[in-house]
Design an enzyme around this catalytic site. Structure first.
Site, PDB file in Angstrom:
ATOM      1  N   CYS A  25      -6.264 -81.060  33.035  1.00 23.25           N
ATOM      2  CA  CYS A  25      -7.683 -81.380  33.178  1.00 23.25           C
ATOM      3  C   CYS A  25      -7.737 -82.851  33.563  1.00 23.25           C
ATOM      4  CB  CYS A  25      -8.411 -81.142  31.851  1.00 23.25           C
ATOM      5  SG  CYS A  25     -10.096 -81.825  31.821  1.00 23.25           S
TER       6      CYS A  25
ATOM      7  N   GLY B  52     -15.675 -76.659  31.370  1.00 23.18           N
ATOM      8  CA  GLY B  52     -14.577 -75.838  30.835  1.00 23.18           C
ATOM      9  C   GLY B  52     -14.989 -74.758  29.862  1.00 23.18           C
TER      10      GLY B  52
ATOM     11  N   ASP C 177     -16.366 -83.809  40.319  1.00 22.90           N
ATOM     12  CA  ASP C 177     -15.839 -83.329  39.041  1.00 22.90           C
ATOM     13  C   ASP C 177     -17.048 -83.043  38.153  1.00 22.90           C
ATOM     14  OD1 ASP C 177     -13.911 -82.856  36.920  1.00 22.90           O
ATOM     15  OD2 ASP C 177     -14.549 -84.749  36.063  1.00 22.90           O
TER      16      ASP C 177
ATOM     17  N   CYS D 183     -11.261 -81.378  39.882  1.00 29.11           N
ATOM     18  CA  CYS D 183     -11.533 -80.704  38.610  1.00 29.11           C
ATOM     19  C   CYS D 183     -10.750 -79.392  38.608  1.00 29.11           C
ATOM     20  CB  CYS D 183     -13.033 -80.427  38.529  1.00 29.11           C
ATOM     21  SG  CYS D 183     -13.520 -79.451  37.109  1.00 29.11           S
ATOM     22  N   ASN D 184      -9.891 -79.236  37.628  1.00 26.29           N
ATOM     23  CA  ASN D 184      -9.088 -78.001  37.543  1.00 26.29           C
ATOM     24  C   ASN D 184      -9.975 -76.780  37.314  1.00 26.29           C
ATOM     25  OD1 ASN D 184      -5.944 -78.859  37.059  1.00 26.29           O
ATOM     26  ND2 ASN D 184      -7.358 -80.402  36.317  1.00 26.29           N
ATOM     27  N   THR D 185     -11.001 -76.962  36.477  1.00 27.56           N
ATOM     28  CA  THR D 185     -11.870 -75.834  36.127  1.00 27.56           C
ATOM     29  C   THR D 185     -12.645 -75.353  37.359  1.00 27.56           C
ATOM     30  OG1 THR D 185     -12.139 -76.955  34.000  1.00 27.56           O
ATOM     31  CG2 THR D 185     -13.555 -75.056  34.414  1.00 27.56           C
TER      32      THR D 185
ATOM     33  N   HIS E 286      -9.893 -85.067  33.152  1.00 30.68           N
ATOM     34  CA  HIS E 286     -10.397 -85.970  32.106  1.00 30.68           C
ATOM     35  C   HIS E 286      -9.259 -86.491  31.216  1.00 30.68           C
ATOM     36  CE1 HIS E 286     -14.451 -84.449  32.993  1.00 30.68           C
ATOM     37  NE2 HIS E 286     -14.951 -85.341  32.154  1.00 30.68           N
TER      38      HIS E 286
HETATM   39  N1  DGL Z   1     -12.245 -82.472  34.540  1.00 34.61           N
HETATM   40  C1  DGL Z   1     -12.329 -81.073  34.554  1.00 34.61           C
HETATM   41  C2  DGL Z   1     -11.033 -80.347  34.759  1.00 34.61           C
HETATM   42  O1  DGL Z   1     -10.133 -80.895  35.348  1.00 34.61           O
HETATM   43  C3  DGL Z   1     -13.351 -80.355  33.745  1.00 34.61           C
HETATM   44  C4  DGL Z   1     -13.563 -80.737  32.329  1.00 34.61           C
HETATM   45  C5  DGL Z   1     -14.785 -80.035  31.804  1.00 34.61           C
HETATM   46  O2  DGL Z   1     -15.861 -80.343  32.317  1.00 34.61           O
HETATM   47  O3  DGL Z   1     -14.667 -79.192  30.924  1.00 34.61           O
HETATM   48  O4  DGL Z   1     -10.903 -79.208  34.377  1.00 34.61           O
END
Ligand code: DGL
Length: 283
Positions: free
Chosen positions: A196, A43, A10, A74-76, A198
């Site tokens: 996300c 992000g 991530d 990590c979605n991004t 986080h």
């Molecule tokens: N945890 C991440 C996600 O799921 C990225 C958050 C980030 O670094 O902006 O998108």
């Protein structure tokens, strides 16, 4: 090969929320987690940057840790890089995460669903395709939350922690207010998708802002189930004997602040400090 670890990465500590579910569902497996905190947040960076980080980390986990599967927690990074990772590593078992819109549809009774995520995820083609395919089934209110992942990233830092906690509260208050009205009555959003990884660590604050009736939907459990299914299908599940102690099964690495990772791992996963390591900054 079935004794090899599962790799996870991530932009920082968010993916620990996915590791939590993986651990629960695959207690005999070994895990190596890469927190790319030195480059967080993803992000608000370009797709190219996130793709390059994703490729470099994957290569490192394969070369140095001989991982048998990779969870992009990590979605991004999933939105920006999963396609490229799949074509570069066609034989690697790869699991990505995306905002859980379909599960939210099953849960919502009012048909009004909120979605929060990073700007990178919510402006991606991948997400907008998914949203477009479901737009006639519910009303979705989509809110990018600039700054929120960073504040969560900083909230276990000794120096920045207190301010970051206040910032999380301010940002959540602002963003949820902009989205509309939450609640279980007709026309209100009764479901919020945490797009996300986080944001799972801000659930308590969200709960106190939105009240007890709003469903918060995250992706850790479905991702863990999918990982298990794919390993099973490839005969790569690690079989007993007895699960070994956590410190022998889990390694967490960061190229950011080590004490912050240690504090996050302890606070949220009850993991001892000795599973955390400072990573090779060359990656
Ligand atoms: N945890 C991440 C996600 O799921 C990225 C958050 C980030 O670094 O902006 O998108």
């Amino acid at each position: 090969m079935n004794k090899s670890p599962i790799g996870i990465f991530d932009s920082g500590i968010g993916g620990l929320s996915v590791l939590q579910s993986l651990q629960a569902s695959l207690p005999a497996e070994h895990f190596v987690y890469w927190a790319d905190s030195g480059h967080a947040p993803y992000g608000e960076k370009s797709d190219l940057f996130v793709r390059e980080r994703s490729l470099a980390i994957t290569e490192h986990l394969l070369q140095q840790h001989h991982i048998k599967a990779l969870v992009v927690a990590c979605n991004t990074a999933t939105a920006a890089a999963i396609q490229e990772l799949r074509s570069k590593y066609p034989h690697l078992i790869l699991i990505g995460v995306e905002p859980a819109l379909k599960p939210a549809l099953q849960i919502s009774k009012t048909g009004h669903i909120g979605v929060i995520g990073t700007r990178g995820t919510l402006s991606s083609d991948k997400f907008n395709k998914l949203l477009g395919s479901l737009h006639d089934q519910a009303h979705f209110s989509v809110q990018p939350c600039n700054g929120l992942a960073l504040a969560i990233e900083q909230c276990t830092d000794v120096e920045l922690g207190e301010q970051a906690a206040m910032r999380i509260h301010q940002l959540l208050e602002k963003y949820t207010r902009e989205m509309g009205v939450f609640g279980s009555s007709a026309g209100q959003m009764d479901t919020l998708v945490l797009g996300c990884t986080h944001y799972v660590f801000a659930e308590k604050q969200l709960r106190s802002l939105l009240g007890p009736d709003v469903h918060l939907v995250s992706t850790g459990e479905p991702v863990a189930r999918q990982t298990r299914r794919l390993l099973e299908a490839a005969s790569l599940l690690r079989n007993g004997p007895e699960p070994r102690p956590t410190s022998a099964r889990i390694q967490l690495m960061t190229n950011g602040d080590l004490p912050a990772l240690q504090a996050a791992a302890q606070r949220w996963l009850d993991l001892p400090h000795l599973v955390c390591h400072k990573a090779d900054s060359q990656v």
